[in-house]
Design a protein around this motif. Structure first.
Motif, short mmCIF file in Angstrom:
data_model
loop_
_atom_site.label_atom_id
_atom_site.label_comp_id
_atom_site.label_asym_id
_atom_site.label_seq_id
_atom_site.Cartn_x
_atom_site.Cartn_y
_atom_site.Cartn_z
N GLY A 81 9.11 -31.79 -76.67
CA GLY A 81 10.46 -31.96 -77.21
C GLY A 81 11.53 -31.90 -76.13
N VAL A 82 11.36 -30.99 -75.17
CA VAL A 82 12.33 -30.87 -74.07
C VAL A 82 12.34 -32.16 -73.25
N GLY A 83 11.14 -32.65 -72.88
CA GLY A 83 11.08 -33.90 -72.12
C GLY A 83 11.67 -35.08 -72.88
N LEU A 135 17.67 -32.24 -79.93
CA LEU A 135 16.25 -32.24 -79.56
C LEU A 135 15.98 -31.26 -78.42
N LEU A 136 16.93 -31.14 -77.48
CA LEU A 136 16.78 -30.17 -76.39
C LEU A 136 16.74 -28.75 -76.94
N VAL A 137 17.66 -28.44 -77.85
CA VAL A 137 17.71 -27.09 -78.43
C VAL A 137 16.44 -26.81 -79.23
N ALA A 138 16.02 -27.79 -80.04
CA ALA A 138 14.80 -27.61 -80.84
C ALA A 138 13.59 -27.43 -79.94
N GLY A 139 13.48 -28.27 -78.90
CA GLY A 139 12.36 -28.14 -77.97
C GLY A 139 12.38 -26.81 -77.24
N VAL A 196 6.19 -33.35 -68.34
CA VAL A 196 4.83 -33.88 -68.44
C VAL A 196 3.84 -32.97 -67.71
N ILE A 197 4.20 -32.50 -66.51
CA ILE A 197 3.29 -31.66 -65.73
C ILE A 197 3.03 -30.33 -66.44
N ILE A 198 4.09 -29.70 -66.94
CA ILE A 198 3.92 -28.41 -67.62
C ILE A 198 3.17 -28.59 -68.93
#
Length: 394
Positions: A288-290, A300-304, A372-374
């Motif tokens: 979600g953050v990505g 979407l940033l807050v939800a992620g 993606v990496i995390i």
């Protein structure tokens, strides 16, 4: 007296951790004043992790040797010194990066000194049979303080004059109260060994190594996400068109509040279940953050972030429990220190990588690659945990 001492310790714990994240919404103001970019922000932030690791190695078991109160008071003194350095930074208008690095280093030292000792002190003052409650209060004080720091700093930056100085004056006031609280509690342990300090060795017995790889990978990924929000959230929000420091503080607070909720929830389910559920939730949250960066979406940033925080909280507490549970009793302190070291490398090294990538490729692209990496790391940990989970009884 033990009940009052318990809550006095919890207050001091919270006050110390508030100072470690108080600068988060203030970074844009420092960038403008001292003319530096995202890479310097991430290096300044990483100095906090350096301080924590140094404290874990140097004084990880000090309270068992010299007593709880002296170590707690030392942690409060270093925390106060950190805020004094930031007060000085708030009064200068050039060449302040070195002072920022020093302030963050001292902040990390205070957290590293305080975290283990305060957790042990809360356990000392817990009522008979109240060890689970003590560990929960320790988790809430720790993560809650980390979340309150950006919220307080953001609100002061938005509504109060001279926030670069006012924020740390407020924190110094909290530390004065915390010092009075610790001076008012009795020494909970009887020191019978010589009063000398030893460097804490990072060690892992053979039977705990496989568990540590799994738990450490999950811990590394979870702390990397917390580090991202703490260090570069103001820049990410600016990328999305938002420059309000109060909003920055609220977003970061929501992530840490979700982490605290996850830690509380993890106490109600078996360790294996919490570890699997937390790691899986972390994968969803990071996605979600990505996606929020790619879509330029604040909701979407807050939800992620909230989902990531919840997953980090669930997996962190369970991971620590699984690592210490797989270790011999006389080696649990060293194994726990090793696990925390992995986590704090996770909170710093990837964030510095984001700073370097931002300088070369821009924040948007770098943020997406980071996510993606995390997510892949978390997915690897989840797959390993799933394949090694205990089979249900027939």
């Amino acid at each position: 007296m033990p009940r009052r001492a318990f809550w006095f310790t919890a207050f001091a714990f919270t006050a110390t951790m508030i100072g470690t994240t108080l600068p988060t919404p203030l970074y844009p103001a420092y960038e403008e004043r001292f003319d530096f970019g995202p890479l310097t922000v991430t290096v300044v932030f990483a100095m906090y992790a350096v301080g924590v690791l140094a404290a874990l190695l140097l004084v990880g078991r000090a309270s068992d040797t010299v007593g709880r109160r002296p170590v707690l008071l030392a942690g409060l003194a270093v925390s106060a010194l950190s805020s004094v350095v930031f007060l000085v930074v708030g009064g200068v208008h050039s060449d302040g990066v070195g002072l920022l690095l020093l302030g963050r280093l001292l902040s990390g030292l205070s957290a590293g000194i305080f975290t283990g000792t305060a957790t042990a002190t809360l356990a000392d003052f817990a009522r008979p049979g109240g060890q689970l409650r003590a560990s929960l209060i320790a988790a809430v004080a720790n993560i809650g303080g980390l979340g309150l720091g950006p919220l307080i700093g953001g609100l002061l930056a938005r509504f109060v004059a001279a926030p670069l100085r006012t924020s740390f004056a407020v924190h110094l006031g909290l530390i004065v109260l915390a010092t009075a609280a610790i001076l008012a509690i009795p020494e909970p342990v009887e020191v019978v060994r010589p009063r000398r300090l030893r460097v804490q060795r990072l060690q892992v017995p053979a039977q705990a190594r496989a568990v540590l790889v799994q738990a450490g990978t999950a811990g590394f990924a979870g702390f990397a996400v917390l580090g991202l929000f703490t260090a570069v959230c103001p820049a990410v929000l600016a990328l999305l068109g938002h420059h309000n420091p109060a909003l920055t503080g609220l977003v970061v607070f929501s992530v840490f509040a979700a982490s605290a909720a996850g830690q509380l929830a993890s106490a109600r389910v078996p360790t294996e279940t919490a570890l699997l559920a937390g790691t899986g939730t972390l994968v969803v949250g990071i996605a979600g953050v990505g996606s929020s960066i790619a879509a330029s979406s604040l909701p979407l940033l807050v939800a992620g972030g909230i989902v990531s925080g919840l997953g980090q909280g669930l997996s962190f507490r369970a991971a620590l429990g699984s690592v210490t549970g797989a270790s011999p009793e006389h080696q649990r302190g060293g194994v726990a220190s090793t696990f925390f070291a992995i986590c704090y490398v996770g909170i710093s090294l990837p964030v510095v990588g984001v700073g370097i990538g931002t300088r070369a490729y821009g924040l948007a692209h770098t943020g997406e690659v980071f996510a993606v990496i995390i997510a892949l790391l978390s997915l690897a940990a989840l797959t390993s945990l799933w394949h090694t989970r205990p089979e249900p009884a027939a």
